[in-house]
Write a protein that holds these residues in place. Sequence first.
Motif, PDB file in Angstrom:
ATOM      1  N   THR A 126      -5.737  19.060  33.794  1.00 38.56           N
ATOM      2  CA  THR A 126      -5.924  20.131  34.773  1.00 38.56           C
ATOM      3  C   THR A 126      -7.277  19.990  35.457  1.00 38.56           C
ATOM      4  OG1 THR A 126      -6.950  21.627  33.175  1.00 38.56           O
ATOM      5  CG2 THR A 126      -4.547  21.696  33.357  1.00 38.56           C
ATOM      6  N   PRO A 127      -7.396  20.465  36.722  1.00 40.03           N
ATOM      7  CA  PRO A 127      -8.703  20.439  37.397  1.00 40.03           C
ATOM      8  C   PRO A 127      -9.710  21.332  36.668  1.00 40.03           C
ATOM      9  CG  PRO A 127      -6.921  20.792  38.984  1.00 40.03           C
ATOM     10  CD  PRO A 127      -6.321  20.949  37.617  1.00 40.03           C
ATOM     11  N   CYS A 128     -10.954  20.893  36.630  1.00 36.33           N
ATOM     12  CA  CYS A 128     -12.023  21.678  36.002  1.00 36.33           C
ATOM     13  C   CYS A 128     -13.364  21.205  36.560  1.00 36.33           C
ATOM     14  CB  CYS A 128     -11.987  21.530  34.481  1.00 36.33           C
ATOM     15  SG  CYS A 128     -13.406  22.304  33.658  1.00 36.33           S
ATOM     16  N   ASN A 129     -14.075  22.100  37.232  1.00 37.06           N
ATOM     17  CA  ASN A 129     -15.376  21.738  37.801  1.00 37.06           C
ATOM     18  C   ASN A 129     -16.408  21.422  36.736  1.00 37.06           C
ATOM     19  OD1 ASN A 129     -14.799  21.973  40.598  1.00 37.06           O
ATOM     20  ND2 ASN A 129     -14.870  24.214  40.428  1.00 37.06           N
ATOM     21  N   LYS A 130     -16.283  22.013  35.572  1.00 34.59           N
ATOM     22  CA  LYS A 130     -17.248  21.744  34.504  1.00 34.59           C
ATOM     23  C   LYS A 130     -17.047  20.345  33.930  1.00 34.59           C
ATOM     24  CE  LYS A 130     -18.753  24.883  31.596  1.00 34.59           C
ATOM     25  NZ  LYS A 130     -20.203  24.612  31.702  1.00 34.59           N
ATOM     26  N   ARG A 131     -15.803  19.962  33.740  1.00 34.72           N
ATOM     27  CA  ARG A 131     -15.514  18.637  33.178  1.00 34.72           C
ATOM     28  C   ARG A 131     -15.579  17.549  34.238  1.00 34.72           C
ATOM     29  NH1 ARG A 131     -10.534  17.487  33.438  1.00 34.72           N
ATOM     30  NH2 ARG A 131      -9.832  19.580  32.848  1.00 34.72           N
ATOM     31  N   ASP A 132     -15.078  17.860  35.438  1.00 33.92           N
ATOM     32  CA  ASP A 132     -14.998  16.872  36.512  1.00 33.92           C
ATOM     33  C   ASP A 132     -15.401  17.557  37.830  1.00 33.92           C
ATOM     34  OD1 ASP A 132     -14.487  14.644  37.994  1.00 33.92           O
ATOM     35  OD2 ASP A 132     -12.316  14.652  37.719  1.00 33.92           O
ATOM     36  N   ILE A 149     -16.956  37.942  32.614  1.00 35.79           N
ATOM     37  CA  ILE A 149     -16.954  39.113  33.494  1.00 35.79           C
ATOM     38  C   ILE A 149     -18.323  39.318  34.138  1.00 35.79           C
ATOM     39  CG2 ILE A 149     -15.097  40.286  32.250  1.00 35.79           C
ATOM     40  CD1 ILE A 149     -17.244  42.058  30.934  1.00 35.79           C
ATOM     41  N   LEU A 150     -19.329  38.592  33.658  1.00 35.06           N
ATOM     42  CA  LEU A 150     -20.675  38.676  34.229  1.00 35.06           C
ATOM     43  C   LEU A 150     -21.190  37.262  34.533  1.00 35.06           C
ATOM     44  CD1 LEU A 150     -22.361  41.353  31.912  1.00 35.06           C
ATOM     45  CD2 LEU A 150     -21.995  41.583  34.368  1.00 35.06           C
ATOM     46  N   GLY A 151     -21.814  37.095  35.686  1.00 35.30           N
ATOM     47  CA  GLY A 151     -22.518  35.848  35.998  1.00 35.30           C
ATOM     48  C   GLY A 151     -21.647  34.670  36.347  1.00 35.30           C
ATOM     49  N   ALA A 152     -20.346  34.838  36.516  1.00 38.34           N
ATOM     50  CA  ALA A 152     -19.475  33.708  36.860  1.00 38.34           C
ATOM     51  C   ALA A 152     -19.643  33.345  38.334  1.00 38.34           C
ATOM     52  CB  ALA A 152     -18.022  34.067  36.562  1.00 38.34           C
ATOM     53  N   SER A 153     -19.125  32.199  38.716  1.00 41.53           N
ATOM     54  CA  SER A 153     -19.152  31.779  40.120  1.00 41.53           C
ATOM     55  C   SER A 153     -17.741  31.340  40.516  1.00 41.53           C
ATOM     56  CB  SER A 153     -20.125  30.617  40.324  1.00 41.53           C
ATOM     57  OG  SER A 153     -19.607  29.413  39.775  1.00 41.53           O
ATOM     58  N   ASP A 154     -17.548  31.064  41.809  1.00 41.11           N
ATOM     59  CA  ASP A 154     -16.236  30.564  42.242  1.00 41.11           C
ATOM     60  C   ASP A 154     -15.937  29.203  41.618  1.00 41.11           C
ATOM     61  OD1 ASP A 154     -15.843  32.790  43.779  1.00 41.11           O
ATOM     62  OD2 ASP A 154     -16.580  31.860  45.626  1.00 41.11           O
ATOM     63  N   MET A 155     -16.983  28.526  41.144  1.00 37.08           N
ATOM     64  CA  MET A 155     -16.820  27.195  40.570  1.00 37.08           C
ATOM     65  C   MET A 155     -16.399  27.223  39.101  1.00 37.08           C
ATOM     66  SD  MET A 155     -17.685  25.103  43.052  1.00 37.08           S
ATOM     67  CE  MET A 155     -18.262  23.562  42.348  1.00 37.08           C
ATOM     68  N   CYS A 156     -16.729  28.314  38.392  1.00 32.96           N
ATOM     69  CA  CYS A 156     -16.488  28.318  36.944  1.00 32.96           C
ATOM     70  C   CYS A 156     -16.566  29.740  36.394  1.00 32.96           C
ATOM     71  CB  CYS A 156     -17.516  27.438  36.238  1.00 32.96           C
ATOM     72  SG  CYS A 156     -17.305  27.300  34.445  1.00 32.96           S
ATOM     73  N   ALA A 157     -15.630  30.079  35.519  1.00 34.93           N
ATOM     74  CA  ALA A 157     -15.616  31.394  34.864  1.00 34.93           C
ATOM     75  C   ALA A 157     -15.606  31.243  33.350  1.00 34.93           C
ATOM     76  CB  ALA A 157     -14.398  32.198  35.314  1.00 34.93           C
ATOM     77  N   VAL A 189     -33.530  32.526  25.861  1.00 34.90           N
ATOM     78  CA  VAL A 189     -32.850  33.260  26.931  1.00 34.90           C
ATOM     79  C   VAL A 189     -32.794  32.443  28.220  1.00 34.90           C
ATOM     80  CG1 VAL A 189     -34.897  34.428  27.849  1.00 34.90           C
ATOM     81  CG2 VAL A 189     -32.652  35.564  27.962  1.00 34.90           C
ATOM     82  N   GLY A 190     -33.684  31.435  28.337  1.00 37.95           N
ATOM     83  CA  GLY A 190     -33.693  30.581  29.515  1.00 37.95           C
ATOM     84  C   GLY A 190     -33.116  29.199  29.284  1.00 37.95           C
ATOM     85  N   LEU A 191     -32.603  28.930  28.075  1.00 39.64           N
ATOM     86  CA  LEU A 191     -32.068  27.594  27.778  1.00 39.64           C
ATOM     87  C   LEU A 191     -30.723  27.352  28.478  1.00 39.64           C
ATOM     88  CD1 LEU A 191     -32.202  24.941  26.048  1.00 39.64           C
ATOM     89  CD2 LEU A 191     -30.778  26.161  24.378  1.00 39.64           C
ATOM     90  N   HIS A 192     -29.834  28.320  28.377  1.00 36.96           N
ATOM     91  CA  HIS A 192     -28.501  28.159  28.956  1.00 36.96           C
ATOM     92  C   HIS A 192     -28.488  28.638  30.400  1.00 36.96           C
ATOM     93  CE1 HIS A 192     -27.869  28.524  24.544  1.00 36.96           C
ATOM     94  NE2 HIS A 192     -27.050  27.501  24.764  1.00 36.96           N
ATOM     95  N   ARG A 193     -27.612  28.039  31.208  1.00 32.02           N
ATOM     96  CA  ARG A 193     -27.529  28.328  32.639  1.00 32.02           C
ATOM     97  C   ARG A 193     -26.262  29.124  32.976  1.00 32.02           C
ATOM     98  NH1 ARG A 193     -26.114  24.944  35.694  1.00 32.02           N
ATOM     99  NH2 ARG A 193     -27.308  25.381  37.574  1.00 32.02           N
ATOM    100  N   LEU A 194     -26.365  29.880  34.064  1.00 29.09           N
ATOM    101  CA  LEU A 194     -25.147  30.386  34.684  1.00 29.09           C
ATOM    102  C   LEU A 194     -24.541  29.256  35.502  1.00 29.09           C
ATOM    103  CD1 LEU A 194     -26.271  33.986  35.714  1.00 29.09           C
ATOM    104  CD2 LEU A 194     -24.795  33.304  33.806  1.00 29.09           C
ATOM    105  N   PRO A 195     -23.244  29.291  35.786  1.00 25.43           N
ATOM    106  CA  PRO A 195     -22.590  28.108  36.366  1.00 25.43           C
ATOM    107  C   PRO A 195     -23.026  27.786  37.793  1.00 25.43           C
ATOM    108  CG  PRO A 195     -21.052  29.944  36.247  1.00 25.43           C
ATOM    109  CD  PRO A 195     -22.281  30.353  35.478  1.00 25.43           C
ATOM    110  N   ASN A 197     -23.353  26.544  41.362  1.00 22.16           N
ATOM    111  CA  ASN A 197     -22.639  25.415  41.978  1.00 22.16           C
ATOM    112  C   ASN A 197     -22.668  24.155  41.117  1.00 22.16           C
ATOM    113  OD1 ASN A 197     -21.934  26.832  44.340  1.00 22.16           O
ATOM    114  ND2 ASN A 197     -23.977  26.477  45.182  1.00 22.16           N
ATOM    115  N   GLU A 198     -23.258  24.257  39.919  1.00 25.10           N
ATOM    116  CA  GLU A 198     -23.331  23.102  39.013  1.00 25.10           C
ATOM    117  C   GLU A 198     -22.824  23.499  37.615  1.00 25.10           C
ATOM    118  OE1 GLU A 198     -26.978  20.333  40.129  1.00 25.10           O
ATOM    119  OE2 GLU A 198     -27.628  22.383  39.743  1.00 25.10           O
ATOM    120  N   PRO A 199     -21.563  23.859  37.486  1.00 25.35           N
ATOM    121  CA  PRO A 199     -21.067  24.305  36.177  1.00 25.35           C
ATOM    122  C   PRO A 199     -21.076  23.219  35.120  1.00 25.35           C
ATOM    123  CG  PRO A 199     -19.258  24.026  37.729  1.00 25.35           C
ATOM    124  CD  PRO A 199     -20.524  23.892  38.524  1.00 25.35           C
TER     125      PRO A 199
END
Length: 328
Positions: A126-132, A149-157, A189-195, A197-199
């Motif tokens: 399946t398509p996946c912006n995070k994997r590919d 439900i918080l911080g998602a983008s059109d690229m990744c939820a 708290v700053g180690l992990h990113r929200l997705p 445009n670069e999920p």
Amino acid sequence: MKPFRYQLAPDVGTAVSTLAATPNAAFLAGGTNLVDLMKLEVEQPDVLVDVRQLTSDRVEQHPEFVRIGAAVTNSTLAADPVIRERFPMLSQAVLAGASGQLRNLATAGGNLLQRTRCAYFQDVTTPCNKRDPGTGCSARDGFHREHAILGASDMCAATHPSDMAVAMVALDAVVNTQGPHGQRAIPLVGLHRLPGNEPERDTVLEHGELITSIDIPSLGFAANSQYRKARDRASYAFALVSVAAALDAVDGEVRDVRLALGGIAHKPWRATRAEAVLRGGAATKEKFREAAAAELADARPLPGNEFKIPLALNMIAGILTELLEVRR
């Protein structure tokens, strides 16, 4: 599984330099997530650099903090008497994750770097912006129950799967690393990113940067803390919503609080809005619900996970009420 080369590094410096010089290489510690992803061909490293024996496997008390070696197993961390007494939410969070067998093998450093369990990320058909990157997000038109439900983008939820990281974020943990350009101390708290445009990028770590330890600052009222997790099965399931909370309330007023959420975003979610509402306010159920509502005001659920908003609200209010009653 794609063939790969295995290398046992003699020290941290060699491990870092080897990985930094090899574009498609990965560190191997417990391997409880990485090896699964290799079997699914989601991850296909050319080289695995074994770092399991290179960092500390001990929990150490210091005057201002407790240091957790990156190689401490989840089982050891959960059972450590210092962690159980001073940071019970952390011990409870670790025990809420995986199975006993996996906790015996998984490490603290590796736990922080788990990748999402989004079904579309793990399904290479399946398509996946995070994997590919650039292929699309199948989750947007798919099954939403476990998504953000918080911080998602059109690229990744996708959501972050770790329980341990949620408790550590609430406790203001700091991640110590050794990388190609030296050592760093990164607030968790700053180690992990929200997705955005670069999920495909889960964290701010550079390629070749190795987690060596995690520091938990001393916090007196953290002894009055809990971790709670809602999931579809009683064990061996990832969080739909989880809450880590510590409360310091005296004479009906909240003096201080720590609050973080899991299962609702691409990263462990520090609930700073709720904390701001709570500090200096009345220690009442009504105020706890007001604070939870403030934190969730920006929630943008997908059609299949609207339930996470009232679930999170009720869990936040519930855990704070229980912590308040313990103090009485």
